[in-house]
Each structure stands twice: as C-alpha cells, then as structure tokens.
Design a protein around this motif. Sequence first.
Motif, mmCIF file in Angstrom:
data_model
loop_
_atom_site.group_PDB
_atom_site.id
_atom_site.type_symbol
_atom_site.label_atom_id
_atom_site.label_comp_id
_atom_site.label_asym_id
_atom_site.label_seq_id
_atom_site.Cartn_x
_atom_site.Cartn_y
_atom_site.Cartn_z
ATOM 1 N N VAL A 136 98.144 -49.590 5.369
ATOM 2 C CA VAL A 136 98.389 -50.678 6.550
ATOM 3 C C VAL A 136 97.799 -52.066 6.533
ATOM 4 C CG1 VAL A 136 98.241 -50.755 9.342
ATOM 5 C CG2 VAL A 136 98.364 -48.442 7.937
ATOM 6 N N GLN A 137 98.823 -52.782 6.088
ATOM 7 C CA GLN A 137 98.302 -54.140 5.587
ATOM 8 C C GLN A 137 97.369 -55.051 6.737
ATOM 9 O OE1 GLN A 137 101.302 -56.385 3.472
ATOM 10 N NE2 GLN A 137 100.594 -58.558 4.450
ATOM 11 N N ARG A 138 98.079 -55.002 7.929
ATOM 12 C CA ARG A 138 97.226 -55.685 8.782
ATOM 13 C C ARG A 138 95.805 -55.098 8.843
ATOM 14 N NH1 ARG A 138 100.733 -52.614 11.536
ATOM 15 N NH2 ARG A 138 99.755 -51.022 12.964
ATOM 16 N N ASP A 139 95.645 -53.967 8.823
ATOM 17 C CA ASP A 139 94.211 -53.189 8.885
ATOM 18 C C ASP A 139 93.366 -53.713 7.842
ATOM 19 O OD1 ASP A 139 95.160 -52.190 11.186
ATOM 20 O OD2 ASP A 139 94.889 -50.295 10.542
ATOM 21 N N LEU A 140 94.019 -53.942 6.458
ATOM 22 C CA LEU A 140 93.232 -54.481 5.544
ATOM 23 C C LEU A 140 92.872 -55.691 5.502
ATOM 24 C CD1 LEU A 140 92.226 -53.956 2.460
ATOM 25 C CD2 LEU A 140 94.461 -54.648 1.732
ATOM 26 N N LEU A 141 93.672 -56.494 6.033
ATOM 27 C CA LEU A 141 93.344 -57.935 5.999
ATOM 28 C C LEU A 141 92.340 -58.118 7.384
ATOM 29 C CD1 LEU A 141 97.139 -59.421 6.306
ATOM 30 C CD2 LEU A 141 95.177 -59.685 4.197
ATOM 31 N N GLN A 142 92.173 -57.340 8.205
ATOM 32 C CA GLN A 142 91.108 -57.623 9.191
ATOM 33 C C GLN A 142 89.893 -57.012 8.468
ATOM 34 O OE1 GLN A 142 91.434 -54.745 12.668
ATOM 35 N NE2 GLN A 142 90.717 -56.313 13.984
ATOM 36 N N ALA A 143 89.993 -55.985 7.629
ATOM 37 C CA ALA A 143 88.772 -55.345 7.259
ATOM 38 C C ALA A 143 88.001 -56.338 6.057
ATOM 39 C CB ALA A 143 89.003 -53.952 6.685
ATOM 40 N N LEU A 144 89.077 -56.834 5.446
ATOM 41 C CA LEU A 144 88.552 -57.976 4.528
ATOM 42 C C LEU A 144 87.905 -59.262 5.197
ATOM 43 C CD1 LEU A 144 91.733 -58.075 2.197
ATOM 44 C CD2 LEU A 144 89.325 -57.476 1.465
ATOM 45 N N ASP A 145 88.583 -59.696 6.416
ATOM 46 C CA ASP A 145 88.038 -60.659 7.144
ATOM 47 C C ASP A 145 86.458 -60.548 7.760
ATOM 48 O OD1 ASP A 145 90.317 -62.197 6.758
ATOM 49 O OD2 ASP A 145 91.274 -61.718 8.346
#
Length: 308
Positions: free
Chosen positions: A228-237
């Motif tokens: 789930v790409q949006r979840d990964l981007l949030q977790a990276l942020d």
Amino acid sequence: MTFLYKADPVRGAVWAERFARKMPALPFRTWPDVGDPHAVRYLAAWEPPADLANRFPNLEVLFSTGAGTDQFDLSAIPATVAVVRMVEPGIVGGMVEYVTLAVLSIHRDWRTYLDQQRAGHWQPHRVYPAAARRVGVLGLGVLGRAVLASLRGLGFDCAGWSRSPQQIDGVDCHAGPEGLPHFLARTDILVCLLPLTDDTRGILCRRLFDRLPQGATVINVGRGGHLVQRDLLQALDTGQVGQAILDVCEPEPLPRGDPLWTHPRVVLTPHVASMTQPETAADAVIDNLRRHWEGLPMSGLVDRSLGY
C-alpha cells in the motif's frame, strides 16, 4: 501434439533450440505461429491468450514463464488444464543475489556513505556484526528458503513467516495470523517474498509497518500489489520505516511524477531482482514434460485453492 511458446521471442529462440536438441519429437511453435490449434497440448506464456478453452480445446498444461502465476486469471483457465509456475535455478540465484545485496547495503550503511561522499564529508560509523541485525522473510517457499540460507551463511539473525507452519534449521519460524506480530516485532530488515493472493494483497500496509521496530527497512521483491504505497510514504515520513528497497510496484512502470521516483529513502529497481534464464528455464519445462508423461507430479504445480 504441439508445444506453443508465447513470450519474449528472443528467449523463445533459445527455448526452440533447446527443445530441438533435447525433445526433438515434440513440435515446438512460437506465437503467433500456432499451427493446428487442436494439436496444442502445452502452452508456455507470461500472459496466455484469451478464451483458452475454445482456442486450444485439447490443452493439458499451462506453464508460466516466470516464478509467479498471479498474472493469470485462474478462473478463466479450464479446470482440466494444469497450471505450473516456473521453478529453475536462474530465478533462485538471481533472487539470492539481489536480496543479499540489498540486506548488506542496509547493514553496512551504504546509503549513508553515498550521501556523505556527495557532500564531501568523511565520517566513519560503527560497524556492527551481522549477528546483531535481525532479518525477517515473509514467504518460505523455494525463494524464501534460498535467501535465508544465504543470509544465515553471512551470520544474520534470521526469521521467517509463512501461512502454514514450517521448520528451517537456524531460522526462527512463525506461521499464521497469530505468529505475525511477534515475527514483525523482532525484524529490523523485512523482506517480502510472498506470492500475491487475495490474502496477501496489501499486506505491506500501515498496520504491518506499525508492528516493526521503529526505523526498520522494507524490501519488497514479491509483487507490487503487496504494497500500500500511501502507507509506506507515511511510514517513511514519520520515521517508522527508515528506508525501502522496492523491485516491484503497481503499476509497472510507475507513472511520471510518482513520489517513489525521487524519495530520498527509497531505492527503486525495475523488476530485475530475479529473471528466468532461457536455457535453464527451457530445461526445467522439458523435465516437467517428462514427469507429466511418466505420471509423476510436476515441479511448481499450482494449487488453485491457494492461488500458488
């Protein structure tokens, strides 16, 4: 009785040579040169043609030219047709190389040193032994086991998770939904090597990332649909995930402007972790054909109830 190949024609030429030498009695054709469709008993394809039942009414076996079969619509393939995924040493060797490289690059802070080089900054960092780094592999099939054997050989603290219980010497094995939280909590570097099924689609999501130790790394070499790409981007942020190495995405290729292209803590490669080698792939299929004719189980036979 005909064998039909429908995939990359350059690789197909290698298959044709291999079949002519090792199985000359079986006519080999390359799509779109089908010949008599009623004679086609065996089909090797990455994406099979539509309406298989009517197009090739006597088809017995559909071979995937890749390690997975998630690109197949199994509901559109007649139940009488056996579906076989590719199992050959070229796929295994390539995956072991890629994942080992990825894990070592994280373990030895390669990204940090590359950033320091560009900044003209000389700063050594502490080097930890591999045994101090906990690696976890999602998926304990042929590829997962081979990857774990390589990482164990380097001294990493290894664990694995699978749908059903498994036992691997030197690997802390977990299984099922009840085993996933503990597996994630002890994993600093997470490698996804799961097949893509209804149950595993979207498994790399916020709920999973939140169960990892803060700053963990995610390596996805399974399928783009796992993430789930949006979840990964949030977790990276937020720093919950420290960095990600992605060899697969959805769609492929990613569209221009997608944030994964330029994210400073993402390494993106174009689905190259593991590729079939045409010589050994053809040999694997020839061996499976012989097994089929002798009434023996074929390697890589797909259980349709599981999807892999």
